[in-house]
Design a protein around this motif. Structure first.
Motif, PDB file in Angstrom:
ATOM      1  N   CYS A   1     -39.827  37.329 -24.118  1.00 56.48           N
ATOM      2  CA  CYS A   1     -40.080  36.148 -23.761  1.00 56.48           C
ATOM      3  C   CYS A   1     -40.575  35.956 -22.597  1.00 56.48           C
ATOM      4  CB  CYS A   1     -39.311  34.842 -24.150  1.00 56.48           C
ATOM      5  SG  CYS A   1     -38.969  34.463 -25.766  1.00 56.48           S
TER       6      CYS A   1
ATOM      7  N   VAL B   1     -43.294  36.698 -29.974  1.00 58.60           N
ATOM      8  CA  VAL B   1     -43.544  35.121 -29.687  1.00 58.60           C
ATOM      9  C   VAL B   1     -44.289  34.684 -30.990  1.00 58.60           C
ATOM     10  CG1 VAL B   1     -45.009  33.813 -28.409  1.00 58.60           C
ATOM     11  CG2 VAL B   1     -43.276  35.490 -27.310  1.00 58.60           C
TER      12      VAL B   1
ATOM     13  N   SER C   1     -41.139  29.842 -28.239  1.00 58.45           N
ATOM     14  CA  SER C   1     -40.179  30.862 -28.286  1.00 58.45           C
ATOM     15  C   SER C   1     -39.153  30.913 -27.244  1.00 58.45           C
ATOM     16  CB  SER C   1     -41.385  32.134 -27.942  1.00 58.45           C
ATOM     17  OG  SER C   1     -41.923  31.916 -26.677  1.00 58.45           O
ATOM     18  N   CYS C   2     -39.395  30.439 -25.942  1.00 56.60           N
ATOM     19  CA  CYS C   2     -38.361  30.205 -25.066  1.00 56.60           C
ATOM     20  C   CYS C   2     -37.219  29.410 -25.718  1.00 56.60           C
ATOM     21  CB  CYS C   2     -38.916  29.895 -23.586  1.00 56.60           C
ATOM     22  SG  CYS C   2     -39.815  31.114 -22.771  1.00 56.60           S
TER      23      CYS C   2
END
Length: 673
Positions: free
Chosen positions: A559, A346, A538-539
């Motif tokens: 994630c 992340v 990050s997602c």
């Protein structure tokens, strides 16, 4: 090596069971297959160079490491780089620090040289940059003061203009005003880019940057009026000569005022040429740069060491009728390790997104547009604080997870942990960083009442219910649901902090007092905003990524693990704000444990994708082949204490008593005959 040890067989078995392409994941981390090839080529050249190839640093004294680092860096910059055609602008340059392990002149190249462009005119930048690039001068960035840290408005060093000689006279009026901490200032630098209060005819004009020579270029001795030296032994950064600098009536010519933002004419006339806000742009650059090198990379190293070691370290019985198992099979060990691995990924994605934002910002600055600076400053400050805290704590968790061997420098982990500790302080102490981020958020919360926000705070415009719809574990594996959950929490906390601040102001408190009273709430607001950014960035990166299904699955799980781990670490924050109820928190906890089991078979492959060579990793526990115990034994035998069978100095102190013990024992033996 005659035969494979049990540990080597164990890690080999781990790799045979990996469900995805490690190489593909490595390419994603690097940015592309081409970038991976460039990085590996740089690492191969450096590791196989006869001067630069592996030399154990962990058994050296601080002075030996300092000297070795200078030697390696000078050779690298003045011999190897010209031979290979590498420059600071080459694509290869981004991998120098990783491949060299420890290098000198990082502040020289990372802060001093860029400051020429940030604060100097084109002519000044060309003059000083050429000298610095050739190591004809060694420089550092001198802002931090002994009694004030990096607080710009509190700095005491003064540069007073002398119209008669057209010089600036620089003074540290008291001990607390001396520059303290700048890297490479202690013994290496002969010039400093110095921040000081500009004074003309008794009037103060704020902080400005000056080029100041502090050492003679022939003898390297300090110049008149200059007291300079190393600040002494620190927790880490053994190869960096962090220094002190005390200036008394040191004169520099008028042209040594870096004049991109402001200039002083020969008659003392002061002219501002650009916004003071650009000064913060240089701080943003430093924070953007350090996340990759001083946060993401060391945490990724620690993850690699701890996961590989846990895959070969056998201890305890899960089944009393079977053999000892690798400690990585224990859910408690997975719970220590895998969330830190998720954090490394992340942080990697978030730091690269920040770099992209900064590059776009620089292009706009060239055309005079600095509108994005407040957002970028707040984001870089908050990310610096959040990621250094999470990574420092994570690295220590990883060290402890390696048991007694994690306490040995041979593991490489104490070195990583000690080095990372400093990141919570340099380039802005973290509490201050959170409050700077919060200042921007409070302004945004006020604007959100009647204006549509964009960028990283756009979620503050959302007026929908903050209740999370998740009802099952599958729901909590949805990245979109997790993103929304963090958005809702951040929005609630920011609005609450803004409301508390306004309440204090309406009660009659001056703004500065109100701000101080609600500071804990403001810090929390900044933290929740940054957590929202980390989860969302990050997602979205993973959602938008084009890659194979197995790799996408792994990244999605990482994630989700990161988001769930932090929900489970502070469920009260989500419950209090109505984002989750207690039943949902129970499901979130079960889902995290489920993810640990799902990721366990791929754990070694996930850290292998960081692609650290053994030479870069410098760890007996984390070597690629898993041969832990033979490496630890060989490393111990190399220790300076083992160079002789008898340590003569200590033996001489003990000798009279030991000889007496010998005589007593021999006498007792004779009496039995």
């Amino acid at each position: 090596m005659a035969s494979m040890t049990t540990e080597m067989k164990l890690i080999d078995m781990e790799r045979k069971n990996i469900s995805f392409s490690v190489e593909e994941l490595t390419n994603i981390i690097d940015g592309s297959r081409e970038e991976t090839a460039i990085r590996r080529r740089v690492e191969h050249i450096i590791e196989n160079d006869p001067v630069l190839k592996h030399k154990s640093l962990l058994h050296m004294s601080r002075e030996e490491r300092f000297t070795e680092s200078i030697r390696r860096t000078v050779y690298f910059l003045k011999t190897l780089c010209p031979r290979m055609g590498w420059t600071s602008q080459s694509r290869e340059a981004r991998y120098f620090e990783r491949a060299l392990k420890e290098r000198s002149f990082v502040v020289h190249s990372g802060a001093f040289v860029p400051s020429m462009k940030s604060f100097g005119t084109k002519e000044q930048a060309e003059k000083w940059h050429k000298l610095a690039a050739n190591l004809n001068i060694i420089g550092t960035y001198a802002q931090t003061e002994l009694g004030h840290g990096t607080f710009l408005r509190g700095l005491e060093t003064v540069a007073t203009y002398d119209r008669a000689t057209q010089e600036f006279v620089i003074n540290c009026p008291r001990i607390s005003a001396m520059k303290w901490w700048p890297g490479e200032m202690g013994k290496s630098a002969n010039h400093v880019f110095l921040m000081a209060e500009l004074v003309i005819d008794g009037k103060k004009y704020g902080m400005h940057g000056f080029m100041v020579q502090i050492r003679d270029l022939t003898t390297h001795e300090p110049l008149p009026g200059v007291t300079v030296g190393d600040i002494g032994t620190k927790v880490s950064f053994e190869t960096v000569d962090n220094g002190f600098l005390y200036l008394q009536s040191v004169r520099v010519p008028r042209e040594n005022l870096l004049s991109k933002l402001a200039q002083v004419a020969p008659d003392g006339t002061y002219t501002k040429k650009a916004s003071d806000r650009l000064m913060y742009g240089s701080m943003v650059r430093l924070r953007v740069g350090l996340l990759g090198s001083e946060v993401v990379m060391p945490l990724s190293k620690a993850c690699t060491i701890a996961v590989r070691y846990s895959a070969v370290r056998r201890q305890g019985l899960l089944d009393p009728n079977k053999d000892e198992v690798p400690v990585l099979n224990y859910v408690s060990q997975q719970h220590k390790l895998l969330p830190q691995v998720a954090t490394a990924y992340v942080a990697n994605f978030a730091s690269k997104q920040l770099i992209k934002m900064y590059v776009i910002f620089l292009k706009k600055v060239d055309s005079g547009d600095i509108e994005q600076l407040p957002e970028l400053h707040a984001l870089s400050a908050g990310l610096k604080a959040m990621l250094t805290e999470q990574s420092t704590m994570g690295a220590e968790i990883l060290r402890r997870a390696c048991g007694g061997h994690g306490y040995s420098y041979g593991s490489g982990l104490p070195f990583i942990v000690n080095r990372m500790l400093a990141s919570c302080t340099y380039e802005g102490e973290n509490t201050v960083m959170y409050l700077q981020c919060a200042r921007y958020l409070m302004k945004c919360a006020d604007k959100a009442r009647d204006k549509k926000l964009t960028g990283t705070v756009a979620y503050l415009n959302d007026s929908s219910s903050g209740v999370c719809p998740a009802r099952t574990s599958d729901d909590f594996l949805s990245l979109n649901i997790l993103m929304k959950c963090y958005e809702n929490r951040a929005k609630c906390v920011i609005q609450q902090a803004a409301s508390k601040l306004q309440q204090k102001i309406r009660s009659g408190l001056p703004m500065h007092n109100a701000w101080n009273m609600v500071a804990p709430f403001l810090i929390r607001a900044a933290k929740e905003h940054i957590m929202q950014y980390l989860v969302e960035t990050s997602c979205k990166f993973v959602n938008d990524l084009t890659c194979s299904d197995p790799v996408k699955k792994i990244l999605t799980q990482l994630c989700a693990l990161y988001a769930l781990h932090h929900i489970n670490n502070s469920p009260g924050d989500f419950i209090t704000n109505g984002c989750l109820n207690s039943a949902q928190c129970d499901i979130a906890h079960d889902t995290e444990v489920y993810l640990l089991g799902i990721l366990r078979p791929d754990a070694v492959g996930i850290v292998d994708a960081f692609d650290f060579t053994d030479d870069i990793l410098q760890s007996c526990l984390g070597a690629y082949d898993g041969n832990v115990y033979e490496r630890l034994f060989e490393w111990a035998k190399e220790a300076p204490m083992n160079r002789t069978e008898v340590h003569q100095d200590s033996y001489q102190l003990l000798r009279p008593y030991l000889h007496k013990g010998r005589d007593v024992l021999e006498g007792a033996a004779k009496s039995k005959l």
